[in-house]
Motif scaffolding. Sequence first.
Motif, PDB file in Angstrom:
ATOM      1  N   LEU A  14       0.851  -1.200   0.000  1.00  0.00           N
ATOM      2  CA  LEU A  14       0.000   0.000   0.000  1.00  0.00           C
ATOM      3  C   LEU A  14       0.885   1.249   0.000  1.00  0.00           C
ATOM      4  CD1 LEU A  14      -2.994   0.993   0.224  1.00  0.00           C
ATOM      5  CD2 LEU A  14      -2.571   1.249   2.682  1.00  0.00           C
ATOM      6  N   ALA A  15       0.622   2.151  -0.941  1.00  0.00           N
ATOM      7  CA  ALA A  15       1.401   3.387  -0.997  1.00  0.00           C
ATOM      8  C   ALA A  15       1.117   4.212   0.245  1.00  0.00           C
ATOM      9  CB  ALA A  15       1.042   4.180  -2.250  1.00  0.00           C
ATOM     10  N   MET A  16       2.170   4.759   0.848  1.00  0.00           N
ATOM     11  CA  MET A  16       1.959   5.535   2.067  1.00  0.00           C
ATOM     12  C   MET A  16       1.217   6.827   1.750  1.00  0.00           C
ATOM     13  SD  MET A  16       5.060   4.931   4.603  1.00  0.00           S
ATOM     14  CE  MET A  16       5.646   3.259   4.923  1.00  0.00           C
ATOM     15  N   SER A  17       0.284   7.168   2.626  1.00  0.00           N
ATOM     16  CA  SER A  17      -0.534   8.372   2.453  1.00  0.00           C
ATOM     17  C   SER A  17      -1.076   8.778   3.808  1.00  0.00           C
ATOM     18  CB  SER A  17      -1.706   8.078   1.511  1.00  0.00           C
ATOM     19  OG  SER A  17      -2.692   9.087   1.638  1.00  0.00           O
ATOM     20  N   SER A  18      -1.176  10.071   4.023  1.00  0.00           N
ATOM     21  CA  SER A  18      -1.747  10.559   5.292  1.00  0.00           C
ATOM     22  C   SER A  18      -3.181  10.098   5.442  1.00  0.00           C
ATOM     23  CB  SER A  18      -1.698  12.085   5.340  1.00  0.00           C
ATOM     24  OG  SER A  18      -0.379  12.525   5.133  1.00  0.00           O
ATOM     25  N   ARG A  19      -3.832   9.819   4.335  1.00  0.00           N
ATOM     26  CA  ARG A  19      -5.237   9.426   4.397  1.00  0.00           C
ATOM     27  C   ARG A  19      -5.414   7.954   4.803  1.00  0.00           C
ATOM     28  NH1 ARG A  19      -5.604  13.222  -0.116  1.00  0.00           N
ATOM     29  NH2 ARG A  19      -7.053  14.891   0.429  1.00  0.00           N
ATOM     30  N   ASN A  20      -4.326   7.167   4.772  1.00  0.00           N
ATOM     31  CA  ASN A  20      -4.469   5.738   5.085  1.00  0.00           C
ATOM     32  C   ASN A  20      -5.025   5.508   6.489  1.00  0.00           C
ATOM     33  OD1 ASN A  20      -3.420   5.249   2.594  1.00  0.00           O
ATOM     34  ND2 ASN A  20      -1.441   4.422   3.304  1.00  0.00           N
ATOM     35  N   VAL A  21      -4.746   6.416   7.421  1.00  0.00           N
ATOM     36  CA  VAL A  21      -5.217   6.214   8.799  1.00  0.00           C
ATOM     37  C   VAL A  21      -6.725   6.242   8.874  1.00  0.00           C
ATOM     38  CG1 VAL A  21      -3.168   7.165   9.907  1.00  0.00           C
ATOM     39  CG2 VAL A  21      -5.074   8.702   9.354  1.00  0.00           C
ATOM     40  N   ARG A  22      -7.365   6.783   7.867  1.00  0.00           N
ATOM     41  CA  ARG A  22      -8.826   6.854   7.895  1.00  0.00           C
ATOM     42  C   ARG A  22      -9.485   5.606   7.316  1.00  0.00           C
ATOM     43  NH1 ARG A  22      -9.558  12.088   4.810  1.00  0.00           N
ATOM     44  NH2 ARG A  22     -11.691  11.326   4.704  1.00  0.00           N
ATOM     45  N   LEU A  23      -8.679   4.669   6.853  1.00  0.00           N
ATOM     46  CA  LEU A  23      -9.228   3.394   6.368  1.00  0.00           C
ATOM     47  C   LEU A  23      -9.499   2.471   7.546  1.00  0.00           C
ATOM     48  CD1 LEU A  23      -6.612   2.776   3.514  1.00  0.00           C
ATOM     49  CD2 LEU A  23      -9.043   3.317   3.147  1.00  0.00           C
ATOM     50  N   SER A  24     -10.649   1.799   7.536  1.00  0.00           N
ATOM     51  CA  SER A  24     -10.870   0.733   8.522  1.00  0.00           C
ATOM     52  C   SER A  24      -9.963  -0.437   8.155  1.00  0.00           C
ATOM     53  CB  SER A  24     -12.342   0.284   8.483  1.00  0.00           C
ATOM     54  OG  SER A  24     -12.582  -0.398   7.253  1.00  0.00           O
ATOM     55  N   PRO A  25      -9.739  -1.365   9.093  1.00  0.00           N
ATOM     56  CA  PRO A  25      -8.891  -2.520   8.759  1.00  0.00           C
ATOM     57  C   PRO A  25      -9.389  -3.263   7.519  1.00  0.00           C
ATOM     58  CG  PRO A  25      -9.299  -2.435  11.125  1.00  0.00           C
ATOM     59  CD  PRO A  25     -10.150  -1.358  10.506  1.00  0.00           C
ATOM     60  N   GLU A  26     -10.711  -3.376   7.371  1.00  0.00           N
ATOM     61  CA  GLU A  26     -11.257  -4.077   6.204  1.00  0.00           C
ATOM     62  C   GLU A  26     -10.967  -3.281   4.918  1.00  0.00           C
ATOM     63  OE1 GLU A  26     -13.109  -3.255   8.933  1.00  0.00           O
ATOM     64  OE2 GLU A  26     -12.800  -5.257   9.840  1.00  0.00           O
ATOM     65  N   GLU A  27     -11.210  -1.983   4.997  1.00  0.00           N
ATOM     66  CA  GLU A  27     -10.963  -1.139   3.820  1.00  0.00           C
ATOM     67  C   GLU A  27      -9.486  -1.178   3.432  1.00  0.00           C
ATOM     68  OE1 GLU A  27     -14.493   2.168   4.723  1.00  0.00           O
ATOM     69  OE2 GLU A  27     -12.420   2.519   5.373  1.00  0.00           O
ATOM     70  N   ARG A  28      -8.632  -1.159   4.445  1.00  0.00           N
ATOM     71  CA  ARG A  28      -7.196  -1.175   4.172  1.00  0.00           C
ATOM     72  C   ARG A  28      -6.807  -2.445   3.419  1.00  0.00           C
ATOM     73  NH1 ARG A  28      -2.618  -2.332   4.747  1.00  0.00           N
ATOM     74  NH2 ARG A  28      -0.777  -1.044   5.075  1.00  0.00           N
ATOM     75  N   GLU A  29      -7.395  -3.566   3.843  1.00  0.00           N
ATOM     76  CA  GLU A  29      -7.144  -4.856   3.191  1.00  0.00           C
ATOM     77  C   GLU A  29      -7.601  -4.801   1.721  1.00  0.00           C
ATOM     78  OE1 GLU A  29      -5.561  -7.306   4.610  1.00  0.00           O
ATOM     79  OE2 GLU A  29      -5.735  -8.596   2.813  1.00  0.00           O
ATOM     80  N   LYS A  30      -8.803  -4.247   1.532  1.00  0.00           N
ATOM     81  CA  LYS A  30      -9.330  -4.143   0.167  1.00  0.00           C
ATOM     82  C   LYS A  30      -8.465  -3.230  -0.699  1.00  0.00           C
ATOM     83  CE  LYS A  30     -14.150  -4.720   1.652  1.00  0.00           C
ATOM     84  NZ  LYS A  30     -15.423  -4.007   1.933  1.00  0.00           N
ATOM     85  N   ALA A  31      -7.922  -2.196  -0.055  1.00  0.00           N
ATOM     86  CA  ALA A  31      -7.139  -1.196  -0.802  1.00  0.00           C
ATOM     87  C   ALA A  31      -5.843  -1.773  -1.363  1.00  0.00           C
ATOM     88  CB  ALA A  31      -6.842   0.012   0.086  1.00  0.00           C
ATOM     89  N   LEU A  32      -5.425  -2.910  -0.837  1.00  0.00           N
ATOM     90  CA  LEU A  32      -4.226  -3.563  -1.381  1.00  0.00           C
ATOM     91  C   LEU A  32      -4.424  -3.938  -2.847  1.00  0.00           C
ATOM     92  CD1 LEU A  32      -3.119  -5.912   1.539  1.00  0.00           C
ATOM     93  CD2 LEU A  32      -2.193  -3.677   0.865  1.00  0.00           C
ATOM     94  N   SER A  33      -5.687  -4.033  -3.248  1.00  0.00           N
ATOM     95  CA  SER A  33      -5.978  -4.370  -4.647  1.00  0.00           C
ATOM     96  C   SER A  33      -5.366  -3.338  -5.605  1.00  0.00           C
ATOM     97  CB  SER A  33      -7.491  -4.449  -4.870  1.00  0.00           C
ATOM     98  OG  SER A  33      -8.085  -3.187  -4.590  1.00  0.00           O
ATOM     99  N   ILE A  34      -5.151  -2.123  -5.122  1.00  0.00           N
ATOM    100  CA  ILE A  34      -4.547  -1.103  -5.995  1.00  0.00           C
ATOM    101  C   ILE A  34      -3.141  -1.536  -6.398  1.00  0.00           C
ATOM    102  CG2 ILE A  34      -3.702   1.262  -6.098  1.00  0.00           C
ATOM    103  CD1 ILE A  34      -5.962   2.140  -4.321  1.00  0.00           C
ATOM    104  N   TYR A  35      -2.319  -1.783  -5.401  1.00  0.00           N
ATOM    105  CA  TYR A  35      -0.934  -2.147  -5.696  1.00  0.00           C
ATOM    106  C   TYR A  35      -0.853  -3.448  -6.488  1.00  0.00           C
ATOM    107  CZ  TYR A  35       3.892  -3.622  -5.043  1.00  0.00           C
ATOM    108  OH  TYR A  35       5.179  -4.048  -5.267  1.00  0.00           O
ATOM    109  N   LYS A  36      -1.668  -4.421  -6.068  1.00  0.00           N
ATOM    110  CA  LYS A  36      -1.633  -5.721  -6.753  1.00  0.00           C
ATOM    111  C   LYS A  36      -2.011  -5.568  -8.223  1.00  0.00           C
ATOM    112  CE  LYS A  36      -2.701  -8.474  -2.643  1.00  0.00           C
ATOM    113  NZ  LYS A  36      -3.852  -8.993  -1.875  1.00  0.00           N
TER     114      LYS A  36
END
Lengths: 318, 318
Positions: free
Chosen positions: A220-242
């Motif tokens: 996951l690309a580092m971003s100040s906004r990442n802290v606002r992701l729930s754990p589930e959203e953060r997991e889903k967001a990995l789809s970007i990098y993949k």
Amino acid sequence: MASEPEVIRDKTAMRRWSRSHRSKGKTLAFVPTMGFLHEGHLALVRAAGALADLTVVSVYVNPGQFAPSEDLDAYPADLRGDLHKLADLGVHAVFCPTNLYDYGEGGGRGEVQARRTEGAVGSSGLPVSCLEAAAGDGSGHETWVRVEKLERGLCGMSRPVFFRGVATVVAKLFNIVEPDIAVFGKKDYQQWRIICRMVRDLDFAVKIIGSEIVRESDGLAMSSRNVRLSPEEREKALSIYKSLSKAKYAALHEQSTCQELKSLVVQLVTEAGGIIDYVEIVEQESLIPVEEINRPAVICIAAWFGTVRLIDNMEINP
Amino acid sequence: MASEPEVIRDKTAMRRWSRSHRSKGKTLAFVPTMGFLHEGHLALVRAAGALADLTVVSVYVNPGQFAPSEDLDAYPADLRGDLHKLADLGVHAVFCPTNLYDYGEGGGRGEVQARRTEGAVGSSGLPVSCLEAAAGDGSGHETWVRVEKLERGLCGMSRPVFFRGVATVVAKLFNIVEPDIAVFGKKDYQQWRIICRMVRDLDFAVKIIGSEIVRESDGLAMSSRNVRLSPEEREKALSIYKSLSKAKYAALHEQSTCQELKSLVVQLVTEAGGIIDYVEIVEQESLIPVEEINRPAVICIAAWFGTVRLIDNMEINP
């Protein structure tokens, strides 16, 4: 143990600091930030530190680049934590102004309208930022730097005041800090290209360095906004990098068309639960969309996970 | 006998010259011009000379502020004459670049399209200047400084690319010359106010001085375009100064309304054979039209005499 950086809040004091050091022959590298610093920012600061005698970091959440409908209010802040991190890196000065658009008595106070309002369009029909109050006696901030072509596509589509605000605040900061070098992250790819173009077109005496994206260990690309992701959203967001990684591989090894590459990314991110803002493959300098990757290109994405909009990109050099 | 000014054609050499003097503690005053210097320009240069240790004058006809339908081709030039005049005034450096928009190999050559074409509107629907060629690989100049409110009225109505081009080239010149002070003529009143606002809003470290209008003995405001007036047109054009003077008198002594004042000017200039572009009475700083002169105002006019468009103004301080 590095010494504490000098904390400067005033424009004039900042320029004085800068000039006093430059007059002694010191070179100055500058990293503008909106604070809430993470490892991605710190990589920029380290890069800056290696390039010049002195490093200046600014911490300023710029209302001029947020539309009233966007998340200015929700933008995270932690100045104390930021100062600790910057002290550890040996930064020499931190510029953290209260309001860069306050021009004093009779000169516009730079009031910020940060409440969420719909229809962020001024009387002229142009979109307005959080900076521009509804009423006005004609004394408020009204000068904007526009990089007219580069600002239009990608993030410019859904954020019509964003790059106008970024280019303008960076021009202001360059005029206040007067650095020799400034470092920008390539995570904000369009922003980096816009700043490069602005510097060239307006003849700023500042050398711009683009610094590579810093990712969490899972990609996951580092971003100040990442802290606002729930754990589930953060997991889903990995789809970007993949998906970007898969697309890059396909571009280099499978002769996929750009249309196929974009469809691949859209599909993988959507399946993971993301809402696509855009997926584009563009030339690296002009940001003009390409049909075929036969020259240096970059695949760019913006997507929402819950209430958080994330961006990422990957250069493809065939 | 003053020594010849140094003639500098290259951006980098200009900045080097400037920095080498500033590093020795010298202050620098700057007068940007488009050449073909008359007594009005020379008054600016003299003012500059009195304000700083060294004076730099630029001579550059800026294609970025002309629409393709305007008179870029016809703009008069006399660099040799200009250099003589500037030498007589003890100017230290004259910056006369060939093309401020040539960014070298692969970086846009700043080609100028100066032929008269109608419909000077780009693919985006925005107006374009002589600088922006029809075709493009995305490497040309595209950064513009917009002073969004001040640029709109008065001359901005009939010259939609003009102030965008002026603000942009002045930003470039400030970044190249790096002066402490810059002097602008109040004949170009809107331009002067726009530059003041740009400097404030973008935090340029340059102090702007407004210099009073210089007139011929008969009252005609000096302008490089005056040489294109026939003797008859020149005679008719005196109606501008005469009508502004009458309007000012009426404002101060006869409690005329702004509508009456404007009608007076329109009538006198039209009777003399001029074609009015606009007559407006506006606040001095915001350039917002006023109904009543109860605070510092300025009456501004643009009018055509033959093929020549002249502007003039007069401040009214009640």
